[in-house]
Design a protein around this motif. Structure first.
Motif, PDB file in Angstrom:
ATOM      1  N   LEU A 158       0.810  -1.209   0.000  1.00  0.00           N
ATOM      2  CA  LEU A 158       0.000   0.000   0.000  1.00  0.00           C
ATOM      3  C   LEU A 158       0.850   1.268   0.000  1.00  0.00           C
ATOM      4  O   LEU A 158       0.557   2.230  -0.729  1.00  0.00           O
ATOM      5  N   VAL A 159       1.899   1.290   0.819  1.00  0.00           N
ATOM      6  CA  VAL A 159       2.739   2.495   0.890  1.00  0.00           C
ATOM      7  C   VAL A 159       3.470   2.750  -0.426  1.00  0.00           C
ATOM      8  O   VAL A 159       3.411   3.865  -0.963  1.00  0.00           O
ATOM      9  N   GLY A 170       0.926   3.867  -3.025  1.00  0.00           N
ATOM     10  CA  GLY A 170       0.537   5.257  -2.773  1.00  0.00           C
ATOM     11  C   GLY A 170       1.591   6.237  -3.238  1.00  0.00           C
ATOM     12  O   GLY A 170       1.281   7.285  -3.813  1.00  0.00           O
ATOM     13  N   ALA A 214      -1.045   8.892  -3.958  1.00  0.00           N
ATOM     14  CA  ALA A 214      -2.337   8.705  -3.298  1.00  0.00           C
ATOM     15  C   ALA A 214      -2.144   8.496  -1.795  1.00  0.00           C
ATOM     16  O   ALA A 214      -1.264   7.731  -1.383  1.00  0.00           O
ATOM     17  N   PRO A 215      -2.957   9.138  -0.942  1.00  0.00           N
ATOM     18  CA  PRO A 215      -2.876   8.946   0.505  1.00  0.00           C
ATOM     19  C   PRO A 215      -3.511   7.617   0.914  1.00  0.00           C
ATOM     20  O   PRO A 215      -4.192   6.969   0.104  1.00  0.00           O
ATOM     21  N   PRO A 216      -3.340   7.195   2.175  1.00  0.00           N
ATOM     22  CA  PRO A 216      -3.950   5.940   2.646  1.00  0.00           C
ATOM     23  C   PRO A 216      -5.460   5.878   2.476  1.00  0.00           C
ATOM     24  O   PRO A 216      -6.017   4.807   2.262  1.00  0.00           O
ATOM     25  N   ARG A 267      -7.136   6.799   0.005  1.00  0.00           N
ATOM     26  CA  ARG A 267      -7.453   6.373  -1.364  1.00  0.00           C
ATOM     27  C   ARG A 267      -6.947   4.968  -1.649  1.00  0.00           C
ATOM     28  O   ARG A 267      -7.635   4.170  -2.291  1.00  0.00           O
ATOM     29  N   THR A 268      -5.741   4.635  -1.164  1.00  0.00           N
ATOM     30  CA  THR A 268      -5.236   3.285  -1.404  1.00  0.00           C
ATOM     31  C   THR A 268      -6.050   2.243  -0.631  1.00  0.00           C
ATOM     32  O   THR A 268      -5.989   1.052  -0.954  1.00  0.00           O
ATOM     33  N   LEU A 286      -4.108   4.341 -10.576  1.00  0.00           N
ATOM     34  CA  LEU A 286      -4.726   3.739  -9.402  1.00  0.00           C
ATOM     35  C   LEU A 286      -6.113   3.217  -9.731  1.00  0.00           C
ATOM     36  O   LEU A 286      -6.529   2.166  -9.235  1.00  0.00           O
ATOM     37  N   GLN A 307       0.922  -0.889   8.043  1.00  0.00           N
ATOM     38  CA  GLN A 307       1.193   0.445   7.499  1.00  0.00           C
ATOM     39  C   GLN A 307       1.938   1.309   8.513  1.00  0.00           C
ATOM     40  O   GLN A 307       2.823   2.087   8.148  1.00  0.00           O
ATOM     41  N   ARG A 334      -1.500   9.775   6.692  1.00  0.00           N
ATOM     42  CA  ARG A 334      -0.419   8.802   6.834  1.00  0.00           C
ATOM     43  C   ARG A 334      -0.657   7.995   8.102  1.00  0.00           C
ATOM     44  O   ARG A 334      -1.398   8.409   8.992  1.00  0.00           O
TER      45      ARG A 334
END
Length: 441
Positions: free
Chosen positions: A19-20, A23, A28-30, A32-33, A84, A274, A401
């Motif tokens: 995910l990180v 992103g 994209a921030p968390p 959105r992911t 994305l 995360q 984050r």
């Protein structure tokens, strides 16, 4: 059977360390992911009981082969996703593609037990649960290694050889089921399936974005649920036999426990993982390695307790284990020692090894044999509903984050869910009466 059933957990757990970097790649921030998690579970939560019902009616072979082929197509699309949005679409396709493995496996195990007149094969059920747990737990480590070797796209490319192996083994080993005779062909309840999908879709979309301006989504959920009940109570051969399900409170409570247990489990896997990268500053590969103690404990617990018929004790211990693991997250900070990270993984390994095995065995013993595929699919549906709740919680507590303050807020939410799981289990007296189904000769 095992290879097909692990397609979903491998794609769930490998993503936790992706995910990180995803992103970062798409800016994209968390929040959105998180849709990458929710998209998979949204598709699978709808598809599992639908495919399970089709397996009940037509056998596992055709459904298994079609679904695993779709998994390969989704892996190819995700590997080359230019944005994305395309990657989210690939995850939706992947969700539908991984629907058949688990209900097909449960159907085959139960049908063989009925054919031979033997008791349920505890060893096979344990192997199935252990394989799913193993993949779910080693997924972060595997994902970290794949990302280190070939970037985050390699975690999607993993589906290509897995799909090919499933197609090869499935075509050679799965039994061919004759289609029903024309005069006795079971009717497929397409309206019931459609209403069920509409109910889940609107509910899960609201859970993924619980905002005031989305007020119409829960209203649509209620309307679809009412229409589904009306339809299923008056149709012959319903998709979900509400009369049978309503007369089986132990099975309903098992589904509720599945939702609660997996909410904590998936929030831990995705949220805590995360935080290890964002809040603690570990690399993706080191984050994966930090989860290895969890893997070792989960496998040891599952293997040791797998053949025991005890269900209540496993679930009680699993609920207490979740409470303890979540409590250990509270003192975490940016400079927490490695010893604490190892302790958390060790403690979380206990409920990881107990809960899914006990829930699977509960459904095997409580469900109607002729609806084993759809009942197993519903178990996964409630688990994925918990996963989507967990994803929504991660998005809410980590809006920008995965920092330490957000982790601590997430922990208090998880403690409440784990406490409810413990209360529901402690109050359910039917668990003490759960036993193996009688052999059918």
């Amino acid at each position: 059977m095992i290879l097909g059933s692990v397609l979903n957990p491998v794609n769930s757990s490998v993503l936790s360390v992706s995910l990180v970097p995803i992103g970062a790649a798409f800016g994209a921030p968390p929040s959105r992911t998180a849709w990458l998690i929710s998209a998979l579970y949204l598709a699978t939560a709808i598809g599992q009981p639908v495919v399970g019902r089709l397996i009940d009616l037509y056998g596992p072979r055709r459904l298994y082969l079609t679904s695993t082929a779709l998994t390969g197509i989704a892996g190819l699309l995700g590997t080359f996703a230019p944005s994305l949005g395309v990657l989210i679409a690939a995850r939706v396709l992947l969700g539908f593609g991984t629907c058949a493995g688990y209900p097909a496996s449960m159907y085959l195990i139960r049908s063989e037990a009925r054919r031979t007149g033997a008791e349920s094969p505890a060893g096979v059920l344990t192997a199935l649960a252990v394989a799913n747990q193993t993949i779910a737990v080693i997924g972060p480590s595997l994902g970290g290694l794949l990302i280190g070797a070939g970037g985050w796209r390699s975690t999607l490319a993993l589906n290509l050889p897995l799909s090919a192996a499933c197609l090869l083994l499935g075509s050679r080993r799965l039994p061919t089921t004759r289609p029903p005779a024309a005069s006795g062909r079971p009717r497929l309840d397409l309206p019931g399936m459609g209403l069920f999908a509409a109910m889940l879709l609107t509910l899960l979309l609201f859970l993924m974005s619980p905002r005031v301006h989305n007020w119409y989504l829960p209203l649509m959920t209620v309307l679809a649920a009412a229409a589904l009940v009306a339809r299923e109570l008056r149709t012959e051969g319903p998709f979900i036999d509400l009369r049978v399900l309503g007369g089986n409170p132990p099975l309903l409570l098992t589904y509720i426990r599945s939702l609660l247990a997996y909410t904590v489990s998936y929030a831990f896997v995705y949220g805590y993982t995360q935080w290890l990268e964002d809040g603690r500053g570990l690399s993706a590969s080191r984050t994966g390695l930090a989860q290895l103690p969890l893997f070792a404990v989960a496998i040891a617990v599952s293997t040791t307790t797998g053949r025991s018929r005890q269900v209540r004790g496993k679930l009680m211990a699993g609920a207490v284990g979740q409470l303890a693991a979540c409590a250990l997250l509270l003192p975490l900070g940016p400079h927490s020692g490695v010893w604490l990270l190892v302790a958390i993984a060790l403690v979380m390994g206990v409920p990881q090894g107990l809960n899914s095995l006990a829930l699977q065995n509960s459904v095997y013993r409580q469900a109607e044999p002729e609806r084993m595929g759809s009942s197993a699919g519903l178990l996964r549906t409630f688990g994925y509903l918990g996963a989507i709740i967990a994803s929504a919680a991660n998005g809410a507590f980590f809006p920008h984050r995965a920092d330490t303050a957000g982790l601590h807020h997430l922990v208090w939410f998880l403690l409440a869910i784990a406490a409810l799981f413990l209360a529901v289990t402690a109050a359910d007296r039917s668990l003490g009466r759960t036993r193996e189904p009688d052999p059918v000769r």
